[in-house]
Design a protein around this motif. Sequence first.
Motif, PDB file in Angstrom:
ATOM      1  N   MET A   1      43.835  33.023  15.963  1.00 40.64           N
ATOM      2  CA  MET A   1      43.779  33.645  17.182  1.00 40.64           C
ATOM      3  C   MET A   1      42.772  33.238  18.292  1.00 40.64           C
ATOM      4  O   MET A   1      41.573  33.067  17.734  1.00 40.64           O
ATOM      5  N   MET A   2      43.348  33.056  19.325  1.00 38.08           N
ATOM      6  CA  MET A   2      42.423  32.582  20.467  1.00 38.08           C
ATOM      7  C   MET A   2      41.619  33.858  20.966  1.00 38.08           C
ATOM      8  O   MET A   2      42.186  34.983  21.206  1.00 38.08           O
ATOM      9  N   SER A   3      40.326  33.703  21.054  1.00 37.00           N
ATOM     10  CA  SER A   3      39.267  34.751  21.783  1.00 37.00           C
ATOM     11  C   SER A   3      39.592  34.297  23.306  1.00 37.00           C
ATOM     12  O   SER A   3      39.020  33.219  23.601  1.00 37.00           O
ATOM     13  N   LYS A   4      39.477  35.257  24.308  1.00 36.66           N
ATOM     14  CA  LYS A   4      39.200  35.096  25.631  1.00 36.66           C
ATOM     15  C   LYS A   4      37.985  36.011  26.142  1.00 36.66           C
ATOM     16  O   LYS A   4      37.874  37.010  26.074  1.00 36.66           O
ATOM     17  N   LEU A   5      37.048  34.963  26.259  1.00 33.08           N
ATOM     18  CA  LEU A   5      35.597  35.737  26.909  1.00 33.08           C
ATOM     19  C   LEU A   5      35.350  35.548  28.436  1.00 33.08           C
ATOM     20  O   LEU A   5      35.640  34.418  28.962  1.00 33.08           O
ATOM     21  N   LEU A   6      34.715  36.566  29.038  1.00 34.25           N
ATOM     22  CA  LEU A   6      34.600  36.360  30.416  1.00 34.25           C
ATOM     23  C   LEU A   6      32.974  36.747  30.268  1.00 34.25           C
ATOM     24  O   LEU A   6      32.367  37.647  29.849  1.00 34.25           O
ATOM     25  N   VAL A   7      32.140  35.895  30.893  1.00 34.16           N
ATOM     26  CA  VAL A   7      30.777  35.879  30.889  1.00 34.16           C
ATOM     27  C   VAL A   7      30.370  36.231  32.337  1.00 34.16           C
ATOM     28  O   VAL A   7      30.799  35.546  33.470  1.00 34.16           O
ATOM     29  N   VAL A   8      29.676  37.354  32.666  1.00 36.52           N
ATOM     30  CA  VAL A   8      29.295  37.961  34.084  1.00 36.52           C
ATOM     31  C   VAL A   8      27.938  38.166  34.368  1.00 36.52           C
ATOM     32  O   VAL A   8      27.266  38.595  33.503  1.00 36.52           O
ATOM     33  N   CYS A   9      27.293  37.473  35.573  1.00 33.31           N
ATOM     34  CA  CYS A   9      25.955  37.789  35.864  1.00 33.31           C
ATOM     35  C   CYS A   9      26.103  38.081  37.389  1.00 33.31           C
ATOM     36  O   CYS A   9      27.301  38.298  37.737  1.00 33.31           O
ATOM     37  N   LEU A  10      24.952  38.230  38.112  1.00 32.16           N
ATOM     38  CA  LEU A  10      24.994  38.599  39.469  1.00 32.16           C
ATOM     39  C   LEU A  10      25.784  37.586  40.367  1.00 32.16           C
ATOM     40  O   LEU A  10      26.616  38.033  40.996  1.00 32.16           O
ATOM     41  N   GLY A  11      25.537  36.372  40.484  1.00 26.23           N
ATOM     42  CA  GLY A  11      26.360  35.357  41.328  1.00 26.23           C
ATOM     43  C   GLY A  11      26.975  34.205  40.837  1.00 26.23           C
ATOM     44  O   GLY A  11      27.729  33.565  41.477  1.00 26.23           O
ATOM     45  N   ASN A  12      27.188  33.985  39.359  1.00 26.07           N
ATOM     46  CA  ASN A  12      27.754  32.941  38.856  1.00 26.07           C
ATOM     47  C   ASN A  12      27.074  31.595  39.232  1.00 26.07           C
ATOM     48  O   ASN A  12      27.617  30.693  39.470  1.00 26.07           O
ATOM     49  N   TYR A  13      25.791  31.574  39.216  1.00 31.69           N
ATOM     50  CA  TYR A  13      24.909  30.670  39.820  1.00 31.69           C
ATOM     51  C   TYR A  13      23.781  29.991  38.813  1.00 31.69           C
ATOM     52  O   TYR A  13      23.468  28.750  38.847  1.00 31.69           O
ATOM     53  N   CYS A  14      23.609  31.040  37.480  1.00 35.35           N
ATOM     54  CA  CYS A  14      22.503  30.238  36.672  1.00 35.35           C
ATOM     55  C   CYS A  14      22.880  30.761  35.396  1.00 35.35           C
ATOM     56  O   CYS A  14      23.442  29.728  34.564  1.00 35.35           O
ATOM     57  N   ARG A  15      22.871  32.015  34.933  1.00 34.51           N
ATOM     58  CA  ARG A  15      22.956  32.456  33.597  1.00 34.51           C
ATOM     59  C   ARG A  15      24.447  32.373  33.256  1.00 34.51           C
ATOM     60  O   ARG A  15      24.564  31.712  31.888  1.00 34.51           O
ATOM     61  N   SER A  16      25.622  32.977  33.730  1.00 37.11           N
ATOM     62  CA  SER A  16      26.793  32.891  33.238  1.00 37.11           C
ATOM     63  C   SER A  16      27.576  31.456  33.266  1.00 37.11           C
ATOM     64  O   SER A  16      28.341  31.466  32.245  1.00 37.11           O
ATOM     65  N   PRO A  17      27.329  30.618  34.171  1.00 36.75           N
ATOM     66  CA  PRO A  17      27.782  29.387  34.160  1.00 36.75           C
ATOM     67  C   PRO A  17      27.298  28.509  32.825  1.00 36.75           C
ATOM     68  O   PRO A  17      28.000  27.958  32.214  1.00 36.75           O
ATOM     69  N   PHE A  18      26.165  28.577  32.262  1.00 33.79           N
ATOM     70  CA  PHE A  18      25.401  27.967  31.287  1.00 33.79           C
ATOM     71  C   PHE A  18      26.093  28.769  29.863  1.00 33.79           C
ATOM     72  O   PHE A  18      26.385  27.965  29.057  1.00 33.79           O
ATOM     73  N   ALA A  19      26.096  29.985  29.935  1.00 32.25           N
ATOM     74  CA  ALA A  19      26.703  30.807  28.974  1.00 32.25           C
ATOM     75  C   ALA A  19      27.996  30.273  28.627  1.00 32.25           C
ATOM     76  O   ALA A  19      28.589  30.099  27.542  1.00 32.25           O
ATOM     77  N   GLN A  20      28.729  30.118  29.665  1.00 34.27           N
ATOM     78  CA  GLN A  20      30.393  29.957  29.620  1.00 34.27           C
ATOM     79  C   GLN A  20      30.184  28.432  28.830  1.00 34.27           C
ATOM     80  O   GLN A  20      31.288  28.215  27.858  1.00 34.27           O
TER      81      GLN A  20
END
Length: 144
Positions: A1-20
């Motif tokens: 089964m495929m999991s769909k994750l969305l990672v969110v930070c304040l600006g999608n500029y530092c933390r969430s892009p790397f976490a993705q």
Amino acid sequence: MMSKLLVVCLGNYCRSPFAQLALARRGGPRMVVRSAGLIGKWQDQPAHSAMINAARRLDYDLTAHRAQQISLSMLDWADTVLAMDAFVLTTLRAVCGPENENKLCLYLGDRDVPDPMGQDDAAFNECAVLIEAGTVLHTGGRFT
């Protein structure tokens, strides 16, 4: 089964892009990961240069990333929404509605991923290491 994750930070500029990137690598083909920010200040902009460099040190290429602001369709798409800190989580709870409440949690489970914005390269490097280590919480602990 495929999991769909969305990672969110304040600006999608530092933390969430790397976490993705880190979650996608660790989760492999059974996981689809997207990222977004609460605000659109950096919409369509590349990730912060210090985060691109921190990612490179850990053998990730973040250069293709372009920031995007979160939308209700993104929230609906995701099985799990991972907030980088308590402020982001609280804001998501206020905007996403009760039907999505069970999808929301902190990326590190019980603590924030500190925002490195405005700090030196070492803060970005530490942030990237922390995010990469946190992937184990969402991928069953397996590298693929």
